[in-house]
Scaffold this active site. Structure first.
Site, PDB file in Angstrom:
ATOM      1  N   HIS A   1      20.221  58.331  12.372  1.00 10.19           N
ATOM      2  CA  HIS A   1      20.181  59.693  11.791  1.00 10.19           C
ATOM      3  C   HIS A   1      18.744  60.073  11.440  1.00 10.19           C
ATOM      4  O   HIS A   1      18.285  61.173  11.708  1.00 10.19           O
ATOM      5  CB  HIS A   1      21.038  59.781  10.526  1.00 10.19           C
ATOM      6  CG  HIS A   1      22.394  59.196  10.681  1.00 10.19           C
ATOM      7  ND1 HIS A   1      23.425  59.886  11.265  1.00 10.19           N
ATOM      8  CD2 HIS A   1      22.887  57.988  10.349  1.00 10.19           C
ATOM      9  CE1 HIS A   1      24.514  59.119  11.273  1.00 10.19           C
ATOM     10  NE2 HIS A   1      24.208  57.969  10.728  1.00 10.19           N
ATOM     11  N   LYS A   2      18.050  59.109  10.810  1.00 14.43           N
ATOM     12  CA  LYS A   2      16.651  59.376  10.445  1.00 14.43           C
ATOM     13  C   LYS A   2      15.808  59.612  11.695  1.00 14.43           C
ATOM     14  O   LYS A   2      14.969  60.496  11.727  1.00 14.43           O
ATOM     15  CB  LYS A   2      16.056  58.176   9.692  1.00 14.43           C
ATOM     16  CG  LYS A   2      16.501  58.018   8.263  1.00 14.43           C
ATOM     17  CD  LYS A   2      15.669  56.903   7.666  1.00 14.43           C
ATOM     18  CE  LYS A   2      16.065  56.551   6.274  1.00 14.43           C
ATOM     19  NZ  LYS A   2      15.263  55.435   5.745  1.00 14.43           N
TER      20      LYS A   2
ATOM     21  N   ASP B   1      11.032  55.171   3.309  1.00 14.85           N
ATOM     22  CA  ASP B   1      12.053  54.634   2.410  1.00 14.85           C
ATOM     23  C   ASP B   1      12.423  55.769   1.471  1.00 14.85           C
ATOM     24  O   ASP B   1      11.558  56.473   0.951  1.00 14.85           O
ATOM     25  CB  ASP B   1      11.541  53.417   1.637  1.00 14.85           C
ATOM     26  CG  ASP B   1      12.712  52.571   1.157  1.00 14.85           C
ATOM     27  OD1 ASP B   1      13.586  52.240   1.983  1.00 14.85           O
ATOM     28  OD2 ASP B   1      12.775  52.255  -0.047  1.00 14.85           O
ATOM     29  N   THR B   2      13.723  55.946   1.313  1.00 16.02           N
ATOM     30  CA  THR B   2      14.213  57.118   0.590  1.00 16.02           C
ATOM     31  C   THR B   2      15.091  56.715  -0.575  1.00 16.02           C
ATOM     32  O   THR B   2      15.882  55.778  -0.469  1.00 16.02           O
ATOM     33  CB  THR B   2      15.016  58.010   1.569  1.00 16.02           C
ATOM     34  OG1 THR B   2      14.137  58.459   2.596  1.00 16.02           O
ATOM     35  CG2 THR B   2      15.613  59.218   0.871  1.00 16.02           C
TER      36      THR B   2
ATOM     37  N   PHE C   1      23.909  62.989   6.993  1.00 18.48           N
ATOM     38  CA  PHE C   1      24.368  61.606   6.807  1.00 18.48           C
ATOM     39  C   PHE C   1      24.188  61.234   5.335  1.00 18.48           C
ATOM     40  O   PHE C   1      23.669  62.015   4.534  1.00 18.48           O
ATOM     41  CB  PHE C   1      23.592  60.646   7.718  1.00 18.48           C
ATOM     42  CG  PHE C   1      22.143  60.463   7.338  1.00 18.48           C
ATOM     43  CD1 PHE C   1      21.190  61.394   7.705  1.00 18.48           C
ATOM     44  CD2 PHE C   1      21.731  59.349   6.606  1.00 18.48           C
ATOM     45  CE1 PHE C   1      19.857  61.231   7.347  1.00 18.48           C
ATOM     46  CE2 PHE C   1      20.396  59.171   6.247  1.00 18.48           C
ATOM     47  CZ  PHE C   1      19.465  60.119   6.622  1.00 18.48           C
TER      48      PHE C   1
ATOM     49  N   TYR D   1      24.140  60.780   1.648  1.00 14.82           N
ATOM     50  CA  TYR D   1      24.574  61.580   0.495  1.00 14.82           C
ATOM     51  C   TYR D   1      24.560  63.090   0.772  1.00 14.82           C
ATOM     52  O   TYR D   1      24.798  63.882  -0.145  1.00 14.82           O
ATOM     53  CB  TYR D   1      23.661  61.295  -0.707  1.00 14.82           C
ATOM     54  CG  TYR D   1      23.741  59.882  -1.246  1.00 14.82           C
ATOM     55  CD1 TYR D   1      24.545  59.563  -2.343  1.00 14.82           C
ATOM     56  CD2 TYR D   1      23.010  58.845  -0.664  1.00 14.82           C
ATOM     57  CE1 TYR D   1      24.612  58.265  -2.837  1.00 14.82           C
ATOM     58  CE2 TYR D   1      23.073  57.540  -1.141  1.00 14.82           C
ATOM     59  CZ  TYR D   1      23.873  57.260  -2.232  1.00 14.82           C
ATOM     60  OH  TYR D   1      23.944  55.978  -2.717  1.00 14.82           O
ATOM     61  N   ASP D   2      24.271  63.488   2.000  1.00 11.21           N
ATOM     62  CA  ASP D   2      24.147  64.924   2.303  1.00 11.21           C
ATOM     63  C   ASP D   2      25.338  65.770   1.830  1.00 11.21           C
ATOM     64  O   ASP D   2      25.134  66.881   1.330  1.00 11.21           O
ATOM     65  CB  ASP D   2      23.904  65.146   3.800  1.00 11.21           C
ATOM     66  CG  ASP D   2      22.456  64.884   4.194  1.00 11.21           C
ATOM     67  OD1 ASP D   2      21.604  64.790   3.287  1.00 11.21           O
ATOM     68  OD2 ASP D   2      22.179  64.781   5.397  1.00 11.21           O
TER      69      ASP D   2
ATOM     70  N   LYS E   1      17.829  71.905   6.880  1.00  3.82           N
ATOM     71  CA  LYS E   1      17.546  70.619   6.236  1.00  3.82           C
ATOM     72  C   LYS E   1      16.196  70.077   6.711  1.00  3.82           C
ATOM     73  O   LYS E   1      15.374  69.629   5.908  1.00  3.82           O
ATOM     74  CB  LYS E   1      18.649  69.581   6.531  1.00  3.82           C
ATOM     75  CG  LYS E   1      18.340  68.257   5.850  1.00  3.82           C
ATOM     76  CD  LYS E   1      19.284  67.117   6.136  1.00  3.82           C
ATOM     77  CE  LYS E   1      18.751  65.856   5.445  1.00  3.82           C
ATOM     78  NZ  LYS E   1      19.392  64.614   5.867  1.00  3.82           N
TER      79      LYS E   1
ATOM     80  N   HIS F   1      13.188  66.238   1.771  1.00  2.00           N
ATOM     81  CA  HIS F   1      12.232  65.208   1.355  1.00  2.00           C
ATOM     82  C   HIS F   1      11.487  64.633   2.570  1.00  2.00           C
ATOM     83  O   HIS F   1      10.286  64.491   2.577  1.00  2.00           O
ATOM     84  CB  HIS F   1      13.011  64.103   0.627  1.00  2.00           C
ATOM     85  CG  HIS F   1      14.315  63.734   1.312  1.00  2.00           C
ATOM     86  ND1 HIS F   1      15.295  64.652   1.581  1.00  2.00           N
ATOM     87  CD2 HIS F   1      14.761  62.567   1.833  1.00  2.00           C
ATOM     88  CE1 HIS F   1      16.305  64.066   2.208  1.00  2.00           C
ATOM     89  NE2 HIS F   1      15.995  62.803   2.385  1.00  2.00           N
TER      90      HIS F   1
HETATM   91  P1  IMP Z   1      16.558  53.890   3.208  1.00  2.00           P
HETATM   92  O1  IMP Z   1      16.514  52.717   2.301  1.00  2.00           O
HETATM   93  O2  IMP Z   1      15.321  54.684   3.221  1.00  2.00           O
HETATM   94  O3  IMP Z   1      17.002  53.536   4.592  1.00  2.00           O
HETATM   95  O4  IMP Z   1      17.659  54.925   2.703  1.00  2.00           O
HETATM   96  C1  IMP Z   1      18.491  54.647   1.645  1.00  2.00           C
HETATM   97  C2  IMP Z   1      19.751  55.451   1.704  1.00  2.00           C
HETATM   98  O5  IMP Z   1      19.453  56.756   1.258  1.00  2.00           O
HETATM   99  C3  IMP Z   1      20.420  55.636   3.046  1.00  2.00           C
HETATM  100  O6  IMP Z   1      21.237  54.574   3.364  1.00  2.00           O
HETATM  101  C4  IMP Z   1      21.225  56.892   2.795  1.00  2.00           C
HETATM  102  O7  IMP Z   1      22.417  56.585   2.147  1.00  2.00           O
HETATM  103  C5  IMP Z   1      20.342  57.649   1.835  1.00  2.00           C
HETATM  104  N1  IMP Z   1      19.553  58.667   2.502  1.00  2.00           N
HETATM  105  C6  IMP Z   1      18.311  58.548   3.040  1.00  2.00           C
HETATM  106  N2  IMP Z   1      17.903  59.720   3.544  1.00  2.00           N
HETATM  107  C7  IMP Z   1      18.915  60.587   3.336  1.00  2.00           C
HETATM  108  C8  IMP Z   1      19.093  61.962   3.663  1.00  2.00           C
HETATM  109  O8  IMP Z   1      18.254  62.611   4.280  1.00  2.00           O
HETATM  110  N3  IMP Z   1      20.263  62.494   3.275  1.00  2.00           N
HETATM  111  C9  IMP Z   1      21.230  61.818   2.612  1.00  2.00           C
HETATM  112  N4  IMP Z   1      21.111  60.538   2.304  1.00  2.00           N
HETATM  113  C10 IMP Z   1      19.965  59.931   2.664  1.00  2.00           C
END
Ligand code: IMP
Length: 214
Positions: free
Chosen positions: A11-12, A80-81, A174, A176-177, A197, A202
């Site tokens: 998705h990313k 990392d999000t 995907f 938490y969207d 989006k 972010h």
């Molecule tokens: P990661 O550790 O950066 O891979 O992301 C941590 C988690 O944040 C992911 O597994 C998603 O559940 C959530 N996440 C990251 N980016 C998004 C987004 O753009 N929308 C919604 N949830 C996100």
């Protein structure tokens, strides 16, 4: 310019490819044949995004002397999000990906076998549950991108403020969207068209700053 995006999240990858301007080719880990799982052992978004970019940069340098199929790779970047909820003092933050496992859900049987969609669903359920009875539903998504190239390492942040919806809405996106409503809108990220989006998120904001530095 050719950059590797150090993520296994399809998705990313799709979002990043839509956001990046023409002229920047984005290769996936699959494209370069990197198959290992990178464990996110850091305690901050900064550390984890650096860890992912660094691991792939080192691998690429050793494995292919910085080249991929004869083409020069100019750098590796990773994101990392975290979802940060105001009423929960910024939680889940760095633990966003597996939040469903923390607390009461630690003992749930068989969670190891959950697929990606089941994990997303469990995470969203946890977000809604944690906010029951709370009037302040303000939250933000924060992305930290680390770009590593020959002589430098850049770290860049992108934030979108918003709030957690009362219930899930929408089919797009995907994670938490379906429960995140960005500031200035009434729809969740999952209800809004991908173009919106990818303009305000972010990740889009962090990538826009990254592109300025390229
Ligand atoms: P990661 O550790 O950066 O891979 O992301 C941590 C988690 O944040 C992911 O597994 C998603 O559940 C959530 N996440 C990251 N980016 C998004 C987004 O753009 N929308 C919604 N949830 C996100």
């Amino acid at each position: 310019m050719t950059l590797v995006f150090a993520s296994n999240n399809s998705h990313k990858l799709e979002e990043v490819r839509q956001i990046m301007p023409a002229g920047v080719e984005v290769l996936s880990l699959k494209d370069i044949g990197f198959a290992a799982e990178i464990e996110e052992t850091g305690t901050t978004l900064l550390e984890n995004s650096r860890l992912k970019a660094q691991t792939v940069w080192e691998w690429l340098k050793i494995k292919a002397e910085g080249e991929w199929r004869g083409a020069k790779v100019d750098g590796v970047f990773a994101d990392d999000t975290g979802l940060e909820i105001d009423a929960l003092d910024g939680k889940p933050g760095v633990y966003t990906a597996r939040w469903y496992r923390q607390g009461a859900y630690d003992d749930v049987q068989g969670t190891k076998d959950m697929n990606e969609q089941e994990i997303f669903t469990a995470n969203r359920a946890k977000a809604l549950r944690e906010l029951v009875g709370k009037t302040n539903r303000d939250a933000q998504f924060k992305t930290v991108i680390t770009l590593i190239r020959q002589d430098e390492t850049l770290q860049i942040e992108g934030v979108v403020r918003g709030r957690i919806a009362e219930q899930e809405r929408g089919e797009g996106g995907f994670g938490y969207d379906p429960v995140f409503i960005p500031e200035g809108y009434n729809e969740t990220f999952a209800e809004l068209p991908a173009e919106i989006k990818n303009n305000i998120s972010h990740r889009a904001r962090a990538l826009a700053k990254l592109v300025e530095q390229l």
